[in-house]
Enzyme design. Structure first.
Site, mmCIF file in Angstrom:
data_model
loop_
_atom_site.group_PDB
_atom_site.id
_atom_site.type_symbol
_atom_site.label_atom_id
_atom_site.label_comp_id
_atom_site.label_asym_id
_atom_site.label_seq_id
_atom_site.Cartn_x
_atom_site.Cartn_y
_atom_site.Cartn_z
ATOM 1 C CG HIS A 69 -9.221 -5.362 -2.841
ATOM 2 N ND1 HIS A 69 -8.163 -4.545 -2.548
ATOM 3 C CD2 HIS A 69 -9.146 -5.616 -4.167
ATOM 4 C CE1 HIS A 69 -7.473 -4.306 -3.654
ATOM 5 N NE2 HIS A 69 -8.058 -4.935 -4.658
ATOM 6 N N GLY A 70 -10.102 -7.299 0.879
ATOM 7 C CA GLY A 70 -10.688 -7.532 2.198
ATOM 8 C C GLY A 70 -10.832 -9.013 2.483
ATOM 9 C CG ASP A 90 -3.245 -3.189 -2.061
ATOM 10 O OD1 ASP A 90 -4.115 -3.380 -2.938
ATOM 11 O OD2 ASP A 90 -3.418 -3.457 -0.849
ATOM 12 C CB SER A 114 -0.902 -0.007 1.235
ATOM 13 O OG SER A 114 -0.113 0.217 2.398
HETATM 14 P P1 13P Z 1 -7.686 -7.082 4.608
HETATM 15 O O1 13P Z 1 -6.763 -6.199 5.382
HETATM 16 O O2 13P Z 1 -9.094 -6.946 5.075
HETATM 17 O O3 13P Z 1 -7.231 -8.472 4.559
HETATM 18 O O4 13P Z 1 -7.699 -6.536 3.104
HETATM 19 C C1 13P Z 1 -6.501 -6.494 2.399
HETATM 20 C C2 13P Z 1 -6.700 -5.863 1.067
HETATM 21 O O5 13P Z 1 -7.740 -5.961 0.465
HETATM 22 C C3 13P Z 1 -5.551 -5.153 0.498
HETATM 23 O O6 13P Z 1 -5.883 -4.512 -0.691
#
Ligand code: 13P
Length: 283
Positions: A207-208, A84, A49
């Protein structure tokens, strides 16, 4: 050598599995992930990120660190270095010029027309240099790098427009997952996921990925997810182990020992995720 995500994700799509994207936060994190993926013979996408990049000293530092660790550890599995949630064209170009092999341009907070225009500019630059591009449609929401925002589900027509008009390699449609810990059960829209996968014919990204139960992840892979992004879950596993270690070992102050205390737990979580993502794979 680091590679882009094209072949990895095409293979995942064809053979019904998903490639793990693990976010990296420092040198140790990178080493733990690379070592475990090598052990498990799994391809991997290392996600960075903007916040993590700044923390580590910038995109050039991250790229140099990942490349030298990759070589020093004699890694043989396919590894992609991916920006990211790149927030603008300039940062994506900087990542590409620094040696990243894949970038995400996240222009999901803009109008569809603006998202298309910004994404297209990144694609033009990236493809000229052999770098793959991921874009976002709808808005994933949740909390990342300390910033919280709202989830907005993607529309199928918008996803198709973004895909057709930009030439992106992968698409992250917001379909109920959020970054960070979930408040309640994630409500993933599998029908729309399948429809977007069929109509765009692109490998999709979820994602997530932390905190979604195994059955839902398998269902998502069945519906077209080829890349699962995981950050929070590894952070939590690492932090849990380090907290226990520090309680038990009150006199330890060497940072190497403290950071290493989370290695085993983190590697266990990585290996479990790899097995889960490969479990639908065609023989
Ligand atoms: P999490 O932190 O919820 O695992 O998501 C990571 C993500 O989507 C990075 O782009």
């Amino acid at each position: 050598m680091l590679i882009n995500s094209k072949k990895m994700l095409e293979d995942a799509k064809e053979n019904h599995y998903a490639v793990p994207h693990f976010n990296i936060n420092n040198l140790e994190w990178t080493r733990f992930i690379l070592e475990e993926c090598e052990k498990e013979k799994s391809p991997v996408i290392l996600g960075v990120s903007e916040g993590a990049s700044q923390y580590m000293g910038g995109l050039q530092v991250v790229s140099a660190m990942v490349k030298s660790l990759h070589d020093a550890l004699s890694i043989t599995v396919p590894v992609c270095l991916h920006l990211d949630h790149g927030s603008c064209v300039a940062t994506c170009k900087e990542a590409i010029d620094s040696g990243f092999t894949s970038v995400m341009i996240d222009a999901s907070k803009y109008t569809l027309d603006e998202n298309i225009a910004i994404t297209r500019e990144v694609v033009d630059y990236a493809h000229g240099k052999g770098v793959t591009v991921e874009a976002e449609i709808g808005h994933i929401g949740g909390e990342e790098d300390g910033i919280a925002d709202e989830l907005a589900y993607a529309k199928v027509e918008d996803a198709c427009m973004l895909a057709n008009e930009t030439g992106i390699d992968t698409l992250a449609p917001a379909l109920g997952s959020v970054h960070g810990p979930y408040k309640g059960e994630p409500k993933l829209d599998f029908e729309k996921m399948e429809e977007i996968s069929e109509k765009t014919n692109l490998p999709l990204v979820l994602h997530g990925g932390s905190g979604i139960d195994d059955e839902k992840i398998k269902k998502a892979i069945h519906a077209g997810i080829c890349k699962l992004n995981i950050n929070t879950e590894l952070q939590m596993e690492w932090a849990k182990a380090v907290r226990t270690f520090l309680k038990e070992e009150e006199n330890v102050y060497d940072p190497r020992k403290i950071i290493k205390a989370g290695e085993e737990q983190m590697k266990k979580a990585i290996s479990e995720k790899i097995h889960l993502l490969a479990s639908n794979q065609k023989a």
